[in-house]
Write an enzyme that holds these catalytic residues in place. Structure first.
Site: not given
Length: 316
Positions: A141, A162, A180, A246
């Site tokens: 997916h 997405k 998808d 980070r």
């Protein structure tokens, strides 16, 4: 279920092949093995471990050697080469096909194909073609796009954005492969390839708009049939309590078809330009692959600065 390639499809997909004999048998033949075999020892009469279920390729070496055999031996050898499970015989370089081979193939119902191409080229071309066609496929997916020539699989929970991110990337000049659902298969020991299911090809679902045809809206330059998956970008909803990377030291991977693919996680938040962030993530990934690691450079500079400060404190 074992994947198969119908011989009719095999011939239609490769315009450099044509049927010399046995057209009536083509429709009933299937190829189940990606390997191509050149019967060498078999011409001398050794048939132990003969892989009859493969495409049998005969080139100049095999044809010239067979010509030296006496008629009866040549007939017996070709009868053993042509088995019912043999999908086809392929003769390269438009070489003349021995009469005994034609008779044996006709008796066994084995089609004979011929090509003008060299034997080594045919071996490589057919092996690659069959490896792709017969590869085991699975589905994941996500949305697969090609960004700066690199295949990027966007993953994340439903509704995270997405498709919207992929649409923005297409508007930036990048390419859509699948939306998808992405069908994936292993091309070799290091490469995993993604493509769209036939029914979803070039289509994208945008909430509030519906299904759109990317090919018709944005042109041929906005789509691609398949691409190697080099990077996975996992989009997640922003969580103020989560500990996001980070500095860029964390290196995670995702296993797809048994192959480890680099994965980065990017939090989605209102106001963040996701398509730009994805582009930067891809460029940074490529830079690291070329040996330019900003996080590593920062760490080295920081370590050097700390060492210098420590020396100054000792002297002071």
């Amino acid at each position: 279920m074992t994947n198969t390639v119908k011989l009719t499809e095999f011939i239609n997909d490769n315009s450099n092949l044509r049927v010399l004999q046995g057209q009536e048998c083509v429709a009933g033949k299937e190829i189940t093995v990606s390997d191509v075999y050149r019967p060498g020892l078999e011409l001398s009469g050794y048939f132990d471990f003969y892989p009859a279920d493969r495409v049998q390729l005969l080139g100049r070496t095999e044809i010239s050697y067979a010509a030296r055999l006496d008629h009866d031996l040549r007939r017996k050898v070709f009868e053993k080469i042509c088995q019912k499970e043999t999908p086809c015989l392929l003769v390269s370089r438009n070489l003349p096909v021995p009469v005994e081979l034609k008779e044996a193939a006709e008796a066994a119902g084995t089609p004979i194909l011929i090509s003008n191409d060299a034997t080594t080229y045919l071996m490589s071309m057919i092996t690659q073609y069959l490896a792709v066609k017969l590869a085991e496929r699975s589905s994941v997916h996500g949305v697969l796009v090609e960004v700066f020539g690199m295949g990027v699989l966007l993953t994340g929970e439903s509704g995270v954005g997405k498709s919207e991110t992929a649409l923005a990337l297409v508007q930036h000049g990048h390419r859509l492969i699948a939306d998808d659902r992405v069908d994936v298969y292993q091309r070799d020991h290091e490469t995993v390839v993604g493509e769209a299911p036939r029914i979803l090809k070039h289509l994208m679902e945008i909430r509030g708009i519906g299904i759109i045809d990317v090919l018709k809206l944005f042109g041929i330059g906005a789509i691609k049939d398949e691409t190697e998956i080099s990077l996975v970008i996992n989009l997640t909803n922003w969580d103020s309590k989560a500990n996001y990377d980070r500095l860029g030291f964390q290196e995670n991977t995702r296993i797809i078809c048994g192959i480890a693919v680099t994965q980065v996680t990017i939090p989605v938040k209102v106001g963040r330009n996701m398509e730009n962030i994805v582009e930067v993530a891809v460029m940074n990934f490529r830079a690291k692959a070329m040996g330019f690691d900003a996080a590593k450079t920062f760490d080295e500079n920081l370590t050097s600065l700390i060492a210098e400060n420590s020396e100054e404190e000792k002297r002071g």
